[in-house]
Design a protein around this motif. Structure first.
Motif, short mmCIF file in Angstrom:
data_model
loop_
_atom_site.label_atom_id
_atom_site.label_comp_id
_atom_site.label_asym_id
_atom_site.label_seq_id
_atom_site.Cartn_x
_atom_site.Cartn_y
_atom_site.Cartn_z
N HIS A 15 0.70 -1.01 -0.13
CA HIS A 15 0.38 -0.11 -0.15
C HIS A 15 1.10 1.35 0.09
O HIS A 15 1.87 1.58 0.35
CB HIS A 15 -1.04 -0.30 0.99
CG HIS A 15 -0.06 -0.42 2.44
ND1 HIS A 15 0.58 0.61 2.99
CD2 HIS A 15 -0.64 -1.17 3.36
CE1 HIS A 15 0.94 0.20 3.91
NE2 HIS A 15 1.14 -1.11 4.19
N LEU A 16 0.62 2.55 0.05
CA LEU A 16 1.42 3.34 0.17
C LEU A 16 1.90 3.51 1.04
O LEU A 16 3.08 4.68 1.38
CB LEU A 16 -0.10 4.80 0.16
CG LEU A 16 -0.98 4.79 -1.30
CD1 LEU A 16 -1.78 5.60 -0.81
CD2 LEU A 16 0.35 5.23 -2.90
N GLY A 17 1.27 3.52 2.54
CA GLY A 17 2.55 3.36 3.87
C GLY A 17 3.91 2.42 3.36
O GLY A 17 4.51 2.90 3.93
N ASN A 18 3.76 1.63 2.50
CA ASN A 18 4.30 0.65 2.68
C ASN A 18 5.95 1.36 1.64
O ASN A 18 6.56 1.61 1.22
CB ASN A 18 4.59 -0.74 1.97
CG ASN A 18 3.72 -1.71 2.93
OD1 ASN A 18 2.96 -2.56 2.31
ND2 ASN A 18 4.60 -1.77 4.21
N TYR A 19 5.17 2.02 0.44
CA TYR A 19 5.49 2.75 -0.76
C TYR A 19 6.33 3.57 -0.56
O TYR A 19 7.45 4.14 -0.70
CB TYR A 19 4.63 3.08 -2.40
CG TYR A 19 5.51 4.19 -2.85
CD1 TYR A 19 6.11 2.89 -4.40
CD2 TYR A 19 6.32 4.72 -3.51
CE1 TYR A 19 6.45 3.48 -5.00
CE2 TYR A 19 7.27 5.46 -3.63
CZ TYR A 19 7.61 4.87 -4.79
OH TYR A 19 7.77 5.01 -6.32
N GLU A 208 -4.15 -1.68 -6.62
CA GLU A 208 -5.65 -1.44 -6.73
C GLU A 208 -6.81 -0.55 -8.22
O GLU A 208 -5.55 0.10 -8.19
CB GLU A 208 -5.51 -0.30 -5.98
CG GLU A 208 -7.46 -0.57 -4.76
CD GLU A 208 -7.87 -0.15 -3.13
OE1 GLU A 208 -6.83 -0.28 -2.89
OE2 GLU A 208 -9.24 -0.33 -3.07
N ASP A 209 -7.27 -0.47 -8.45
CA ASP A 209 -8.41 -0.48 -9.53
C ASP A 209 -8.12 0.81 -9.62
O ASP A 209 -9.08 1.33 -8.08
CB ASP A 209 -9.77 -1.06 -9.62
CG ASP A 209 -9.94 -0.89 -11.24
OD1 ASP A 209 -11.11 -0.19 -10.74
OD2 ASP A 209 -10.28 -2.13 -11.38
N PRO A 210 -8.52 1.65 -10.20
CA PRO A 210 -8.76 3.12 -10.15
C PRO A 210 -10.22 3.47 -9.43
O PRO A 210 -10.51 4.48 -8.42
CB PRO A 210 -8.74 3.78 -11.34
CG PRO A 210 -7.69 2.57 -12.42
CD PRO A 210 -7.79 1.71 -11.94
N ILE A 279 -4.61 8.05 -7.89
CA ILE A 279 -4.46 7.49 -9.34
C ILE A 279 -3.59 7.54 -10.64
O ILE A 279 -2.95 6.62 -10.84
CB ILE A 279 -5.87 7.72 -9.45
CG1 ILE A 279 -6.84 6.87 -8.78
CG2 ILE A 279 -5.82 6.75 -11.66
CD1 ILE A 279 -8.05 7.36 -9.24
N ALA A 280 -2.95 8.57 -10.57
CA ALA A 280 -2.38 9.05 -11.11
C ALA A 280 -0.28 8.70 -11.62
O ALA A 280 0.32 8.12 -12.12
CB ALA A 280 -2.18 10.84 -11.83
N PHE A 281 -0.22 8.87 -9.60
CA PHE A 281 1.13 7.46 -9.38
C PHE A 281 0.81 5.71 -9.55
O PHE A 281 2.02 5.98 -10.12
CB PHE A 281 1.27 8.27 -7.62
CG PHE A 281 1.99 7.50 -6.79
CD1 PHE A 281 3.96 7.85 -7.27
CD2 PHE A 281 2.17 6.57 -6.16
CE1 PHE A 281 4.47 7.18 -7.05
CE2 PHE A 281 2.77 5.52 -5.41
CZ PHE A 281 3.80 5.40 -6.24
N THR A 282 -0.28 5.43 -8.59
CA THR A 282 -0.98 4.41 -8.90
C THR A 282 -0.66 3.33 -10.36
O THR A 282 -0.01 2.46 -10.20
CB THR A 282 -1.80 3.63 -8.16
OG1 THR A 282 -2.83 4.08 -8.07
CG2 THR A 282 -0.88 4.16 -6.51
N SER A 283 -1.43 4.10 -10.65
CA SER A 283 -1.44 3.40 -12.49
C SER A 283 -0.82 2.86 -12.94
O SER A 283 -0.80 1.26 -13.54
CB SER A 283 -2.42 4.67 -13.16
OG SER A 283 -3.57 4.61 -12.54
N PRO A 284 0.92 3.50 -13.31
CA PRO A 284 2.05 2.97 -14.18
C PRO A 284 2.25 1.76 -13.41
O PRO A 284 2.80 0.32 -13.88
CB PRO A 284 2.96 3.72 -14.42
CG PRO A 284 1.93 5.19 -13.55
CD PRO A 284 0.74 4.96 -13.26
N ILE A 285 2.13 1.58 -12.03
CA ILE A 285 2.74 0.63 -11.17
C ILE A 285 1.78 -0.17 -11.18
O ILE A 285 2.10 -1.62 -11.37
CB ILE A 285 3.37 0.77 -9.92
CG1 ILE A 285 3.95 2.57 -9.87
CG2 ILE A 285 3.66 -0.18 -8.77
CD1 ILE A 285 4.45 2.68 -8.80
#
Ligand code: TYM
Length: 331
Positions: A15-19, A208-210, A279-285
């Motif tokens: 999740h974002l915390g891990n990242y 996660e899905d947007p 979403i802009a940050f996670t989508s490519p990942i």
């Protein structure tokens, strides 16, 4: 080159915390340090995963490491259980880890309180295994989030104790490393208080899905809005700003800050912006994770290559350890 060790338990999607607590530092450090990044599958046994869940969890984190940009040519990426030397060092360190200090650890107390029917010995000695992970490669730096601060302190304690006990300087005392050189960070969850966690149900996952990200963010806890200009933010609101600072531009943050301070803020607008920036940050990942997960041959190759390199380093240290302990055969 200085040595870096860090790991993540395969207990769910990152999740974002891990990242932002850990992986972001891994990416930075792999350029200049000798890095060992692993998947802490033995640590995850404290909560008794089924074999199927354990296997899929390990595969998931491995794919996520790679999708985030950890490069197996630069870093040594491996699975903890592939390096049995760690468990051997753990057994030795346990002889000098005391019940009192282990029982006083905050995370032990918390886990014991939350789940009183599963207070197992592995939970108690969790910091000892973690110390073994770190010192078996003689790490100088450990990039982790704030929640691991005490475990890291224990690792220093056990390393120093071993050195003194055997009158040697085998182990450096591992220091925390933070992305910006500041304090260790805690990424908050969306439920108003505390940290984002895998089991807290308050996380946003890289994979996660947007649509689901939008839903979760729009449902995040807030309050009724500021009642007078420049008032202090409630914790839940402060948390949304913290997340915004992590994923948005400074301009966006100051826009909403100003709106909060003159009481014109609409939390719905803030949440929409936050969701889109996440979403802009996670989508490519996310896309990369889904791609890499399909390539089991590649995942297997990375894991085998990492295990080989990690074992080489671990065996070297373990031989030195055995020497100073007195396991060297003289007959
Ligand atoms: P784990 O799997 O719980 O978390 C992995 C990493 O993510 C960080 N983290 C966070 N950082 C900031 N904010 C949050 N909300 C947040 N949630 C998680 C954690 O601090 C961690 O860096 N005990 C470790 C795994 C481990 C380890 C090690 C780490 C085992 N051996 C040796 C370093 C070195 C753990 O359970 O992390």
């Amino acid at each position: 080159k200085q040595i870096v060790v860090s790991g993540i338990r395969p207990t769910g999607n990152l999740h974002l915390g891990n990242y932002f607590g850990a992986v972001r530092s891994f990416l930075k450090m792999q350029e200049d340090y000798n890095c060992y990044f692993f998947i802490a599958d033995i640590h995850s046994l404290t909560t008794h995963p089924t074999p199927v869940n354990l296997q899929s969890g390990v595969k998931q984190v491995l794919a996520e490491y790679l999708a985030c940009g950890i490069d197996p040519e630069k870093s040594i990426i491996f699975i903890q259980s592939d390096v049995p030397e760690v468990s051997e060092l753990y057994a030795f360190l346990n002889m000098n880890a005391y019940l009192g200090e282990l029982e006083r650890t905050t995370s032990f107390k918390e886990k014991a309180r939350k789940n009183p029917e599963n207070v197992n010995a592995g939970l108690l000695t969790y910091p000892v295994l973690m110390a073994a992970d770190i010192i078996i490669h003689k790490a100088q730096f450990v990039p982790v989030g704030k929640d691991q601060e005490q475990n890291l302190e224990m690792a220093r304690k056990f390393a120093g104790r071993f050195n003194r006990m055997y009158n040697c300087e085998l182990f450096p005392l591992p220091q925390p490393f933070t992305f910006d050189g500041g304090d260790m960070i805690k990424v908050p969850g969306l439920d108003g208080s505390g940290k984002m966690g895998k089991s807290e149900g308050n996380g946003i996952f890289l994979v996660e899905d947007p649509k689901d990200i939008r839903k979760k963010v729009m449902r995040a806890v807030t309050d009724a809005g500021p009642l007078e200009p420049n008032s202090k933010k409630a914790e839940a609101v402060e948390n949304l700003f913290t997340l915004l600072k992590i994923v948005s531009t400074p301009e966006v943050v100051s826009h909403f800050d100003a709106a909060y301070n003159d009481c014109s803020i609409r939390y719905g607008d803030l949440k929409k912006q936050l969701a889109e920036d996440i979403i802009a940050f996670t989508s490519p990942i996310r896309e990369s994770i889904l791609e890499i997960l399909k390539d089991e041959a590649y995942l297997g190759k990375v894991a085998r290559m990492g295990a080989e390199r990690a074992r080489e380093s671990a065996q070297k240290t373990l031989n030195e350890v055995k020497d100073v302990i007195g396991f060297r055969r003289l007959f």
